[in-house]
Design an enzyme around this catalytic site. Sequence first.
Site, PDB file in Angstrom:
ATOM      1  N   LEU A  47     -86.750  -3.431  21.861  1.00 31.24           N
ATOM      2  CA  LEU A  47     -86.772  -2.976  20.472  1.00 31.24           C
ATOM      3  C   LEU A  47     -86.099  -1.720  20.720  1.00 31.24           C
ATOM      4  O   LEU A  47     -86.451  -0.562  21.390  1.00 31.24           O
ATOM      5  CB  LEU A  47     -88.309  -2.962  20.218  1.00 31.24           C
ATOM      6  CG  LEU A  47     -88.569  -2.347  18.651  1.00 31.24           C
ATOM      7  CD1 LEU A  47     -87.829  -2.991  17.631  1.00 31.24           C
ATOM      8  CD2 LEU A  47     -90.008  -2.077  18.523  1.00 31.24           C
ATOM      9  N   ASP A  48     -85.230  -1.483  19.743  1.00 33.17           N
ATOM     10  CA  ASP A  48     -84.604  -0.102  19.414  1.00 33.17           C
ATOM     11  C   ASP A  48     -83.817   0.295  20.796  1.00 33.17           C
ATOM     12  O   ASP A  48     -83.643   1.522  20.878  1.00 33.17           O
ATOM     13  CB  ASP A  48     -85.283   0.932  19.057  1.00 33.17           C
ATOM     14  CG  ASP A  48     -86.196   0.656  17.864  1.00 33.17           C
ATOM     15  OD1 ASP A  48     -85.441  -0.263  16.925  1.00 33.17           O
ATOM     16  OD2 ASP A  48     -87.311   0.987  17.294  1.00 33.17           O
ATOM     17  N   GLU A  49     -83.510  -0.351  21.743  1.00 36.89           N
ATOM     18  CA  GLU A  49     -82.839  -0.112  22.977  1.00 36.89           C
ATOM     19  C   GLU A  49     -81.408  -0.595  22.883  1.00 36.89           C
ATOM     20  O   GLU A  49     -80.479  -0.489  23.931  1.00 36.89           O
ATOM     21  CB  GLU A  49     -83.438  -0.947  24.025  1.00 36.89           C
ATOM     22  CG  GLU A  49     -84.749  -0.110  24.336  1.00 36.89           C
ATOM     23  CD  GLU A  49     -84.863   1.486  24.967  1.00 36.89           C
ATOM     24  OE1 GLU A  49     -83.930   1.793  25.522  1.00 36.89           O
ATOM     25  OE2 GLU A  49     -85.860   1.769  25.132  1.00 36.89           O
TER      26      GLU A  49
ATOM     27  N   GLY B  54     -89.668   2.866  17.029  1.00 39.50           N
ATOM     28  CA  GLY B  54     -90.811   2.392  16.567  1.00 39.50           C
ATOM     29  C   GLY B  54     -91.003   2.686  15.080  1.00 39.50           C
ATOM     30  O   GLY B  54     -90.073   3.219  14.324  1.00 39.50           O
TER      31      GLY B  54
END
Length: 285
Positions: free
Chosen positions: A228-230, A202
């Site tokens: 998100l961001d995975e 994040g």
Amino acid sequence: MTTPRFILKLSCPDRAGIVHAVTGVLLREGGNIITSHQHGDADHARFFMRIEFEAAAEEAALQAAFAPLAAEFAMDWELVARARRTRVLLLVSKLGHCLNDLLFRVQTGHLPIEIPAIVSNHRDFYQLAASHNIPFHHFPLLAATDEQKAAQEAKIRDVIAENQIDLVVLARYMQILSPELCEHLSGRAINIHHSFLPSFKGAKPYHQAYERGVKLIGATAHYVTSDLDEGPIIEQEVARIDHSMPPEQLVGIGRDMECVALARAIQWHAEHRVLLNGNRTVVFR
């Protein structure tokens, strides 16, 4: 006359005889193997391979010759001419260090890709794009309503289609892509996250790291997914820090790492060295 070179990459359920079968097809087509890498994932019983070879044949003919074997072994595969350069669309917002680094690497011949267009939700870097003779598309998101976001992403998809884009790169593009666009770009979009994932996801990850008193910070280049961001990680870079460094200094150190990690990830993708393995990647360097 130089013999054309090709790259074959594949993954499939692991079983005996894969290497023998693959090299047999290449031999019948007059192929001469230059390099070969392989990996067996015992946990998932899956096999991965990348071969660079030369052959006096057309790309389409080689693809047609390999297709029956690929079907027999249930392969995810790609066979391309080595000389073909990956066409990359760069997305950027108001931080231009990654954009500037990538443009310089391409200009100096250190990153073998083509950049037909740059898209941004701000106008900050239109002059930088012009200095490299690259079309700059300004698609603002003023209110960022669902309707405006959908319309803006439709314009991005038009640019992708019109320029026959192979790879989309989020070079510090500070917008979350919709699940629909993420699905459309599955395996064809790379993001640089200013953190050593999976920690500190994040916003403001360097500030998060500072608050936790970490001794290493990093940057992560990964494929984009709707989580998100995975997405599957391609490359990471780290730097050692200490208690005397404020968050602003960590941000500065991080920007250098972001440039390096992103450039490596793009190069390895463009050279067809990255294969997806579920939530992970296999990278043949």
